[in-house]
Scaffold this motif. Sequence first.
Motif, short mmCIF file in Angstrom:
data_model
loop_
_atom_site.label_atom_id
_atom_site.label_comp_id
_atom_site.label_asym_id
_atom_site.label_seq_id
_atom_site.Cartn_x
_atom_site.Cartn_y
_atom_site.Cartn_z
N TYR A 350 -38.47 156.52 20.12
CA TYR A 350 -37.85 157.48 21.05
C TYR A 350 -38.86 158.07 22.03
O TYR A 350 -38.52 158.98 22.77
CB TYR A 350 -37.16 158.58 20.23
N GLY A 351 -40.06 157.52 22.03
CA GLY A 351 -41.09 158.00 22.93
C GLY A 351 -42.40 158.21 22.20
O GLY A 351 -42.43 158.44 20.98
N GLU A 352 -43.50 158.12 22.93
CA GLU A 352 -44.82 158.27 22.33
C GLU A 352 -44.98 159.61 21.63
O GLU A 352 -45.72 159.72 20.63
CB GLU A 352 -45.89 158.10 23.42
N ALA A 353 -44.28 160.64 22.11
CA ALA A 353 -44.39 161.97 21.49
C ALA A 353 -43.84 162.00 20.07
O ALA A 353 -44.08 162.94 19.33
CB ALA A 353 -43.65 163.00 22.35
N GLY A 354 -43.13 160.96 19.67
CA GLY A 354 -42.58 160.90 18.32
C GLY A 354 -43.41 160.09 17.35
O GLY A 354 -42.95 159.78 16.25
N ARG A 355 -44.64 159.79 17.70
CA ARG A 355 -45.46 158.85 16.91
C ARG A 355 -45.76 159.34 15.50
O ARG A 355 -46.09 158.53 14.62
CB ARG A 355 -46.77 158.54 17.63
N ASP A 356 -45.66 160.65 15.23
CA ASP A 356 -45.94 161.18 13.90
C ASP A 356 -44.68 161.60 13.15
O ASP A 356 -44.77 162.26 12.11
CB ASP A 356 -46.90 162.37 13.98
N PHE A 357 -43.52 161.24 13.66
CA PHE A 357 -42.25 161.66 13.08
C PHE A 357 -41.39 160.46 12.69
O PHE A 357 -41.59 159.35 13.18
CB PHE A 357 -41.46 162.53 14.06
N VAL A 358 -40.43 160.72 11.84
CA VAL A 358 -39.37 159.74 11.57
C VAL A 358 -38.03 160.44 11.74
O VAL A 358 -37.92 161.66 11.59
CB VAL A 358 -39.47 159.14 10.15
N ARG A 359 -37.03 159.65 12.08
CA ARG A 359 -35.66 160.16 12.21
C ARG A 359 -34.87 159.72 10.99
O ARG A 359 -34.77 158.52 10.70
CB ARG A 359 -35.01 159.62 13.48
#
Length: 377
Positions: A350-359
């Motif tokens: 969903y974008g580089e800003a989400g690299r440390d997250f999971v949905r």
Amino acid sequence: MSGATDRPSGTARGASLRDRLPDFPWDKLEPYKATAAAHPDGIVDLSVGTPVDPVPDLIQKALVDAADSPGYPTVWGTAELRDAITGWCARRLGARGATHRNVLPIVGSKELVAWLPTQLGLGPGDKVAYPRLAYPTYEVGARLARAEHVTYTDPTELDPTGLKLLWLNSPSNPTGRVLSKDELTRVVAWAREHGVLVASDECYLELGWEAEPTSVLHPDVCGGSFEGLLAVHSLSKRSNLAGYRAAFLAGDADVLGDLLQIRKHGGMMTSAPTQAAAVAALGDDAHVHEQRERYAARRTALRDALLGHGFRIEHSEASLYLWATRDESCWDTVAHLASLGILVAPGDFYGEAGRDFVRVAMTATDERVAAAVARLR
């Protein structure tokens, strides 16, 4: 000599269109899906937000009753469908004064997101903006139209030069963040000042948990005028109708009038039985409340289990997802959960800003959610 040899082959033409698009991200999940599927108790797939609960009986009945529909449906939909949409917009969104000219059925919301820039006539030199953490199809739509795509944290900080379409998404996919009424009002005023069309993706609006989502068509936001505004709504999540492809646009009558003519030429029509089912779905709130209760219970169970497993959850005040992190690469988290037989979506989809997250999606049966909770504990 035939002129056919002067034309590019079908393969070449297809490759040219494909070359505008990014790689399909979900293919990268296949190895992790295989790992999760090898769990002795089977996979718990929380990676995709597809409904799993039954279609409500009254909607199924409406579909069946309209099954004998031998003629072509209209792109604009039946008068009954337009009545149902305008009535729902008034009742649920607080939108005042919506008429049939302010609504347009669409063939599922993803189709609209992917093709709206093209149908608006955008192209090279035009810009499409969307949140820096966002549903990937916003970018796909810009690419299909050969328009430039830009992301934002605060849309009012964008350079409005050449900006023709501004996507909002509240509640957000993937983060579940809800834009406040004040934030929406400020963005709408800025967009109108600069002549930018706002398309607000509100498909999760009826799934607010810790915040009450507001539509851009609410009079407190738009000042009672739909000028320069489109709201996108779907029956997929609130009514379990993802398989029906039932959705609609509401907003600026002039923009919708142009889109109606374009979509007539393109044959973008919702089937007649689906239109009848949508009328039934929009006219009944009871099944929506029942489905919300199912999701609320699953959300509570998954949220508590993730927190207990060492996750931190950000935003997630609405929608069908938990935006979770262990402060590591999203792919490390995907691998860890896959080892437990749980499949989730990596945040960098969903974008580089989400690299440390999971949905983490709440769209699994009660039994599968319980299995995930047990494994996390």
